[in-house]
Motif scaffolding. Sequence first.
Motif, mmCIF file in Angstrom:
data_model
loop_
_atom_site.group_PDB
_atom_site.id
_atom_site.type_symbol
_atom_site.label_atom_id
_atom_site.label_comp_id
_atom_site.label_asym_id
_atom_site.label_seq_id
_atom_site.Cartn_x
_atom_site.Cartn_y
_atom_site.Cartn_z
ATOM 1 N N TRP A 37 40.268 39.828 30.915
ATOM 2 C CA TRP A 37 41.572 39.763 31.573
ATOM 3 C C TRP A 37 42.415 40.971 31.224
ATOM 4 O O TRP A 37 42.158 41.696 30.280
ATOM 5 N N PHE A 38 43.427 41.172 32.046
ATOM 6 C CA PHE A 38 44.407 42.229 31.825
ATOM 7 C C PHE A 38 45.733 41.752 32.385
ATOM 8 O O PHE A 38 45.793 40.760 33.119
ATOM 9 N N ASP A 39 46.798 42.436 31.997
ATOM 10 C CA ASP A 39 48.127 42.051 32.464
ATOM 11 C C ASP A 39 48.479 42.772 33.749
ATOM 12 O O ASP A 39 48.242 43.967 33.896
ATOM 13 N N ARG A 40 49.046 42.033 34.687
ATOM 14 C CA ARG A 40 49.542 42.588 35.929
ATOM 15 C C ARG A 40 50.919 41.982 36.172
ATOM 16 O O ARG A 40 51.034 40.779 36.393
ATOM 17 N N ASN A 41 51.954 42.817 36.088
ATOM 18 C CA ASN A 41 53.335 42.337 36.252
ATOM 19 C C ASN A 41 53.655 41.188 35.297
ATOM 20 O O ASN A 41 54.234 40.182 35.677
ATOM 21 N N LYS A 42 53.246 41.350 34.034
ATOM 22 C CA LYS A 42 53.496 40.373 32.976
ATOM 23 C C LYS A 42 52.819 39.029 33.240
ATOM 24 O O LYS A 42 53.234 38.000 32.731
#
Length: 197
Positions: A37-42
């Motif tokens: 996973w990664f962060d996208r727009n918090k």
Amino acid sequence: MEYIKEKTNALNHLNEIVEQQRNIKIREIFTLGSPCWFDRNKRRMYMQDTELYILFENDKCLVIDYMFVDFFGFEFRELTSKEKNIHGKDSMKDYFNTTDIIHDYYAGRPVRKEVCVLEYGYIEQIELQSVTNPYEKWINGDIDFVEPDNETFDQIIFIMNNGKRFVVSPEPASSDGYVNFWSEDSIECVTEIEVEK
């Protein structure tokens, strides 16, 4: 596993499942692969190269194989014994309701705690997002851009009765087979872990 290319046909099949599961809440959303996973727009976005499992409280499961546009596969059934065994050993049972301790790659010590929370309900509605621009597709061993038609879609939006949503969408074909899933309604809290001196 049944595979469907057309938006209308896919929506009809998914709506049948929605009606069968009316008033039955989702218990967990997971895969049987290693989570990435990664962060996208918090918000946390997952990227996987395995099937996605949406498990309901009555032990029925919607299994989704959606790694390419024009190649949406699904099954609606109970988990097999093998799947239950694999999932039972997984440290992350539910990708949208989990606590993860992130370690420093070099030192091996914990550096932060990430908590992700999404309140589930039952699926009230499903929307499919149409593709309006040329998209990548594998054709005869090469990637080319093709024009969509009225039946081409690239996102499945699950809307629960509590108003919260989650989305399932394939990566572009150049990624060579990954599915993304995320929820703008999930809450993620990140806490840095102080090093003891």
